[in-house]
Design a protein around this motif. Sequence first.
Motif, mmCIF file in Angstrom:
data_model
loop_
_atom_site.group_PDB
_atom_site.id
_atom_site.type_symbol
_atom_site.label_atom_id
_atom_site.label_comp_id
_atom_site.label_asym_id
_atom_site.label_seq_id
_atom_site.Cartn_x
_atom_site.Cartn_y
_atom_site.Cartn_z
ATOM 1 N N ASN A 55 -33.432 -37.359 -5.590
ATOM 2 C CA ASN A 55 -33.415 -36.354 -6.655
ATOM 3 C C ASN A 55 -34.471 -35.287 -6.432
ATOM 4 O O ASN A 55 -34.229 -34.093 -6.624
ATOM 5 N N ILE A 56 -35.653 -35.695 -5.995
ATOM 6 C CA ILE A 56 -36.723 -34.739 -5.715
ATOM 7 C C ILE A 56 -36.394 -33.928 -4.467
ATOM 8 O O ILE A 56 -36.575 -32.702 -4.437
ATOM 9 N N GLU A 57 -35.895 -34.590 -3.432
ATOM 10 C CA GLU A 57 -35.549 -33.901 -2.192
ATOM 11 C C GLU A 57 -34.482 -32.835 -2.430
ATOM 12 O O GLU A 57 -34.599 -31.697 -1.953
ATOM 13 N N THR A 58 -33.417 -33.193 -3.132
ATOM 14 C CA THR A 58 -32.316 -32.248 -3.304
ATOM 15 C C THR A 58 -32.677 -31.111 -4.245
ATOM 16 O O THR A 58 -32.285 -29.963 -4.014
ATOM 17 N N LEU A 59 -33.442 -31.381 -5.302
ATOM 18 C CA LEU A 59 -33.882 -30.299 -6.169
ATOM 19 C C LEU A 59 -34.829 -29.369 -5.413
ATOM 20 O O LEU A 59 -34.749 -28.140 -5.542
ATOM 21 N N GLY A 60 -35.708 -29.956 -4.600
ATOM 22 C CA GLY A 60 -36.586 -29.143 -3.773
ATOM 23 C C GLY A 60 -35.805 -28.291 -2.792
ATOM 24 O O GLY A 60 -36.121 -27.118 -2.561
ATOM 25 N N GLY A 61 -34.758 -28.861 -2.199
ATOM 26 C CA GLY A 61 -33.930 -28.092 -1.280
ATOM 27 C C GLY A 61 -33.166 -26.982 -1.974
ATOM 28 O O GLY A 61 -33.031 -25.876 -1.429
ATOM 29 N N LEU A 62 -32.673 -27.253 -3.158
ATOM 30 C CA LEU A 62 -31.914 -26.252 -3.909
ATOM 31 C C LEU A 62 -32.762 -25.032 -4.230
ATOM 32 O O LEU A 62 -32.305 -23.889 -4.129
ATOM 33 N N LEU A 63 -34.019 -25.246 -4.605
ATOM 34 C CA LEU A 63 -34.908 -24.155 -5.008
ATOM 35 C C LEU A 63 -35.843 -23.715 -3.886
ATOM 36 O O LEU A 63 -36.692 -22.846 -4.103
ATOM 37 N N ASP A 64 -35.682 -24.303 -2.696
ATOM 38 C CA ASP A 64 -36.534 -23.991 -1.539
ATOM 39 C C ASP A 64 -38.006 -24.236 -1.868
ATOM 40 O O ASP A 64 -38.881 -23.432 -1.538
ATOM 41 N N LEU A 65 -38.287 -25.362 -2.521
ATOM 42 C CA LEU A 65 -39.653 -25.725 -2.879
ATOM 43 C C LEU A 65 -40.269 -26.562 -1.762
ATOM 44 O O LEU A 65 -39.613 -27.453 -1.209
ATOM 45 N N HIS A 66 -41.531 -26.295 -1.469
ATOM 46 C CA HIS A 66 -42.230 -27.042 -0.428
ATOM 47 C C HIS A 66 -43.651 -27.338 -0.889
ATOM 48 O O HIS A 66 -44.251 -26.556 -1.630
ATOM 49 N N TRP A 67 -44.177 -28.469 -0.415
ATOM 50 C CA TRP A 67 -45.532 -28.863 -0.789
ATOM 51 C C TRP A 67 -46.140 -29.691 0.329
ATOM 52 O O TRP A 67 -45.439 -30.301 1.126
ATOM 53 N N MET A 68 -47.452 -29.682 0.355
ATOM 54 C CA MET A 68 -48.180 -30.475 1.334
ATOM 55 C C MET A 68 -49.361 -31.149 0.648
ATOM 56 O O MET A 68 -50.047 -30.533 -0.155
ATOM 57 N N LEU A 69 -49.570 -32.403 1.004
ATOM 58 C CA LEU A 69 -50.761 -33.137 0.596
ATOM 59 C C LEU A 69 -51.525 -33.525 1.857
ATOM 60 O O LEU A 69 -50.969 -33.553 2.954
ATOM 61 N N SER A 70 -52.773 -33.861 1.693
ATOM 62 C CA SER A 70 -53.646 -33.981 2.859
ATOM 63 C C SER A 70 -53.296 -35.129 3.788
ATOM 64 O O SER A 70 -53.605 -35.099 4.958
ATOM 65 N N GLU A 71 -52.635 -36.158 3.292
ATOM 66 C CA GLU A 71 -52.432 -37.333 4.134
ATOM 67 C C GLU A 71 -50.978 -37.740 4.257
ATOM 68 O O GLU A 71 -50.662 -38.823 4.718
ATOM 69 N N GLN A 72 -50.062 -36.900 3.845
ATOM 70 C CA GLN A 72 -48.663 -37.292 3.786
ATOM 71 C C GLN A 72 -47.798 -36.333 4.606
ATOM 72 O O GLN A 72 -48.234 -35.252 4.972
ATOM 73 N N GLN A 100 -52.674 -33.487 -5.927
ATOM 74 C CA GLN A 100 -51.754 -32.502 -6.478
ATOM 75 C C GLN A 100 -51.630 -31.315 -5.534
ATOM 76 O O GLN A 100 -52.593 -30.923 -4.880
ATOM 77 N N ALA A 101 -50.426 -30.730 -5.511
ATOM 78 C CA ALA A 101 -50.187 -29.533 -4.706
ATOM 79 C C ALA A 101 -49.396 -28.540 -5.542
ATOM 80 O O ALA A 101 -48.233 -28.784 -5.870
ATOM 81 N N PRO A 102 -50.021 -27.407 -5.930
ATOM 82 C CA PRO A 102 -49.267 -26.381 -6.651
ATOM 83 C C PRO A 102 -48.150 -25.837 -5.768
ATOM 84 O O PRO A 102 -48.298 -25.738 -4.549
ATOM 85 N N ILE A 103 -47.026 -25.494 -6.390
ATOM 86 C CA ILE A 103 -45.840 -25.062 -5.645
ATOM 87 C C ILE A 103 -45.486 -23.619 -5.998
ATOM 88 O O ILE A 103 -45.403 -23.251 -7.176
ATOM 89 N N PHE A 104 -45.271 -22.819 -4.976
ATOM 90 C CA PHE A 104 -44.768 -21.460 -5.134
ATOM 91 C C PHE A 104 -43.244 -21.525 -5.177
ATOM 92 O O PHE A 104 -42.610 -22.077 -4.283
ATOM 93 N N ILE A 105 -42.655 -20.961 -6.230
ATOM 94 C CA ILE A 105 -41.201 -20.977 -6.410
ATOM 95 C C ILE A 105 -40.640 -19.681 -5.844
ATOM 96 O O ILE A 105 -40.801 -18.612 -6.445
ATOM 97 N N PRO A 106 -39.996 -19.709 -4.671
ATOM 98 C CA PRO A 106 -39.489 -18.473 -4.054
ATOM 99 C C PRO A 106 -38.520 -17.733 -4.980
ATOM 100 O O PRO A 106 -37.692 -18.346 -5.653
#
Length: 438
Positions: free
Chosen positions: A337-354, A406-412
Amino acid sequence: MKICRHWGARSLYIMLIAAMGIFGNAATATPSSDGDLQLVIVLSRHGVRSPTAKPGALDVYASRPWPSWPVAPGYLTPHGKQLMAMMGSWYRAYYADAGLLPAKGCLDQASVYITADDEERTLESARGLLDGFDAHCSLDVHTSPKRGPDALFSHDFSNASDADRSLAAAAVLGRLGDDPARLAAVHASLLADMQAVLLGCTPGGCTAAQTAGKKVLMDQDSSVTSASGDGLIAIKSPMHNASTFAENFFLEYAEGMPMSDVAWGRITAVKLGQLLALHSSYSDISLRTPVLAKAYAGTLASRIAATLQQRAASKPVTGAIGQPGTKFIFLVGHDTNIETLGGLLDLHWMLSEQPVDPTFTGGALVFELRRIAKTGQYVVRAYYVSQSLEQMRHSMPLDLQHSPEQAPIFIPGCSQSTPGYDCPLERFSQLIEHVTSR
């Protein structure tokens, strides 16, 4: 060539993240006071579970039996529920500090709404969240059905047309240069590492004698075809099983198993981080490809937009989740659910160890609705939050000084260059309408 460079760079980045230390310290989180917080929607993955395969089903790929688990296949573990309770407690403290909720005392049914997919691991994860969020109180956990207009987390493609399925297959093939084998080819080195872990041999040195009677990853065919029944596409690739194995190693580690049981004692924490690139890369192709993401997450996206609109309007909106006065919503589903919603809105995030765009157990994609006092404008902010592997493995308590990362996300197409990447609600709603109708 562009495809190869893209995937090679993606894997290299993930390995560099792991090499810098899979146990990075979680950042201390401080709620932003910029804008009057109105509503929080948390789309959370369930907690640590056992592998979904039946005991022994994957033994044909490994030289030794896989470790046993304390619960049935695919079920939430007691450790996983404990971690969800810790996340629930942190959400309560974090948003009490932000002024949205009282710090103590029971919350009323009108202000909080929690719904989960109707599987054991998601329902128990929701109950775990409430154990920490609103302990010893009487909030209800709603169940989302598998079918019908109220289904948030499941996907019924039984009525999909042949054209829909052909388009989905073409979209995936288009990302692979029309060569299904390319996905495995660009990850050949990591696949060799995975093979070595599975069979207890040296990368590149797993001889026929060592693999006698065992299935070998690179012997599997690669294809992308239209599916039937409830599916859209069927992907065959060495990456499919390798992705599952990497996820299972992660689950063993997050569960807190002795390192001698994590991948049979054949990997380090850093190597685990590297192998997780196999899972991340396969998920990117199989879930984040826009045509697939729309099919899987279109309804969920529209209902999240309606829920934000309802809170801003203070009156019922068709398709919204909860009531106009609801302040906090938990949606407890799956990584898909998170992957597909992220793909739909082109959302990306990074955390320091993942890995890139992680969807670890208990992690969540969070949407905040805020009202800017000076203008009266409603804005949406998004971020991803997850416990670190260290916090998961060792059940480390969470509070405002020891937060999950936490990683803030920019919504394209929506976010502005403001703190928190404010996205005007009206523009967010238009974006959702656009991506779900195209």
